[in-house]
Design a protein around this motif. Structure first.
Motif, PDB file in Angstrom:
ATOM      1  N   SER A  22       0.837  -1.213   0.000  1.00  0.00           N
ATOM      2  CA  SER A  22       0.000   0.000   0.000  1.00  0.00           C
ATOM      3  C   SER A  22       0.867   1.256   0.000  1.00  0.00           C
ATOM      4  N   ALA A  23       1.914   1.252   0.810  1.00  0.00           N
ATOM      5  CA  ALA A  23       2.811   2.413   0.872  1.00  0.00           C
ATOM      6  C   ALA A  23       3.496   2.649  -0.472  1.00  0.00           C
ATOM      7  N   ALA A  24       3.941   1.548  -1.099  1.00  0.00           N
ATOM      8  CA  ALA A  24       4.597   1.677  -2.404  1.00  0.00           C
ATOM      9  C   ALA A  24       3.632   2.209  -3.450  1.00  0.00           C
ATOM     10  N   VAL A 135       6.447  -4.565  -5.063  1.00  0.00           N
ATOM     11  CA  VAL A 135       7.063  -3.347  -4.518  1.00  0.00           C
ATOM     12  C   VAL A 135       8.168  -2.845  -5.439  1.00  0.00           C
ATOM     13  N   ARG A 136       8.903  -3.756  -6.039  1.00  0.00           N
ATOM     14  CA  ARG A 136      10.060  -3.381  -6.852  1.00  0.00           C
ATOM     15  C   ARG A 136       9.669  -2.935  -8.261  1.00  0.00           C
ATOM     16  N   HIS A 137       8.682  -3.611  -8.855  1.00  0.00           N
ATOM     17  CA  HIS A 137       8.403  -3.395 -10.268  1.00  0.00           C
ATOM     18  C   HIS A 137       7.004  -2.815 -10.562  1.00  0.00           C
ATOM     19  N   ALA A 138       5.980  -3.362  -9.932  1.00  0.00           N
ATOM     20  CA  ALA A 138       4.610  -2.952 -10.274  1.00  0.00           C
ATOM     21  C   ALA A 138       4.148  -1.701  -9.554  1.00  0.00           C
ATOM     22  N   ALA A 143       1.237   3.524  -8.628  1.00  0.00           N
ATOM     23  CA  ALA A 143       1.375   4.871  -8.041  1.00  0.00           C
ATOM     24  C   ALA A 143       1.032   5.942  -9.070  1.00  0.00           C
ATOM     25  N   LEU A 144       1.425   5.716 -10.328  1.00  0.00           N
ATOM     26  CA  LEU A 144       1.109   6.679 -11.388  1.00  0.00           C
ATOM     27  C   LEU A 144      -0.398   6.709 -11.642  1.00  0.00           C
ATOM     28  N   ILE A 145      -1.028   5.547 -11.624  1.00  0.00           N
ATOM     29  CA  ILE A 145      -2.479   5.477 -11.826  1.00  0.00           C
ATOM     30  C   ILE A 145      -3.215   6.230 -10.714  1.00  0.00           C
TER      31      ILE A 145
END
Length: 351
Positions: A22-24, A135-138, A143-145
């Motif tokens: 959620s934070a990511a 967390v690393r890739h998706a 976050a942009l969405i």
């Protein structure tokens, strides 16, 4: 004993997976200070869950889980990290949805072994690489969405939110999912279709708006380039006029001398030459609309460079009954095609 230990570890891993995912999704940096906050929060939420399991039971703990974990997490992100409410809700719902990946692996393992502990072990083992991958890739994409407009957020956040409500209503608070009702079974595919339909509609609208913006940007760049050319043309005209004005006494003296010597034909030819030079200083206006003039003047220069004879009779008012940029885009496209076609013919027939 093994089942109890693995159950607690599974609860812990899923809890911290949900917090960090959620934070990511919300674009929160995982630095030392924020990690300390998340670990402290996760430890407190885990203690509440263990207390509930110790004094009550698993069913009741599952029922109050949203109130002792998800709601406090929502408040943490909203007030501690100053995140907006709607993106925060969808971030938590998305993290919950991704927990179902490990749940499927756990059910798959138990279907082969028929042992409950294998489900917990499989979920723990599956959650760790899923955690890293998300967390690393998706997370950057999500976050942009979550920075999009409210309308787009509702469309994109509909599926994880519906699944969250569906899962709790049909498996935790009731047993509707296990009662065999076809209406309940088909609800998620129904919502998936609705979400897909809305995505297509809004995506097409966004795509059209993007194309319109790109066209406007292209036309504005054309307008700027043509404005620069027109300014250069005006400056060139002013310079040539200043030269003519400077040489005017010389011209008049030459004409006077020719007339005194009765060289009338030569004087007429000399005067005609001066007229032609003067005509070249005129900034031609084809019509009352400035933008159309810029387009025509720009393409006239290009045609002159390509030895194409260009003549135009234009009757266009200053105010067009349609968008200027769209009209000049069509006009520019037509003139561009004309130049390409004329350039393929012999020089003497380039008109």
């Amino acid at each position: 004993m093994l089942e109890s230990v693995l159950s607690v570890i599974n609860f812990s891993v899923l809890l911290f997976f949900g917090i960090y995912a959620s934070a990511a999704f919300l674009g929160i940096r995982l630095n030392k200070e924020n990690n300390s906050v998340f670990i402290l929060f996760g430890t407190g939420a885990l203690l509440l869950q263990l207390l509930s399991l110790s004094f009550l039971d698993m069913k009741f703990t599952e029922m109050i889980y949203p109130f002792i974990t998800h709601l406090p997490l929502l408040l943490l992100f909203t007030f501690r990290f100053k995140r907006k409410l709607l993106p925060t809700i969808f971030a938590i719902m998305s993290a919950y949805l991704f927990c179902q990946i490990s749940k499927w692996f756990g059910l798959l393992a138990m279907s082969f072994s028929h042992q409950l502990w294998t489900m917990y072990a499989a979920r723990i083992l599956a959650t760790i690489p899923i955690w890293y991958g998300i967390v690393r890739h998706a997370s950057k994409s999500v976050a942009l969405i979550l920075t999009k407009s409210t309308k787009e957020l509702i469309m994109l956040g509909m599926l994880p939110t519906v699944y969250y409500l569906f899962d709790y209503i049909t498996t935790v608070y009731t047993n509707l999912l296990y009662d065999g009702s076809h209406v309940v079974f088909e609800f998620l595919p129904f919502m998936l279709c609705i979400a897909y339909l809305l995505f297509n509609v809004f995506y097409l609208r966004e795509y059209e708006e993007k194309c319109a913006a790109e066209q406007l940007e292209k036309l504005m760049s054309i307008q700027m380039a043509q404005s620069i050319k027109e300014i250069e043309e005006i400056q060139r005209s002013k310079y040539e006029i200043s030269l003519i004005r400077h040489d005017m006494r010389h011209f008049l003296n030459s004409i006077s001398a020719m007339i005194e010597n009765k060289e009338y034909k030569k004087a007429q030819e000399y005067i005609q030459g001066i007229i032609e030079v003067t005509d070249q200083t005129v900034v031609h206006r084809y019509c009352e609309n400035n933008l159309v003039n810029m387009v025509l003047s720009s393409y006239k220069n290009r045609m002159a460079d390509n030895n194409i004879l260009f003549d135009a009779s234009v009757a266009i008012p200053a105010e067009l009954p349609c968008p200027e940029l769209e009209f000049t885009s069509i006009l520019s496209n037509g003139l561009e095609n004309a130049i390409n076609a004329a350039s393929e013919t012999a020089d003497e027939s380039r008109t």
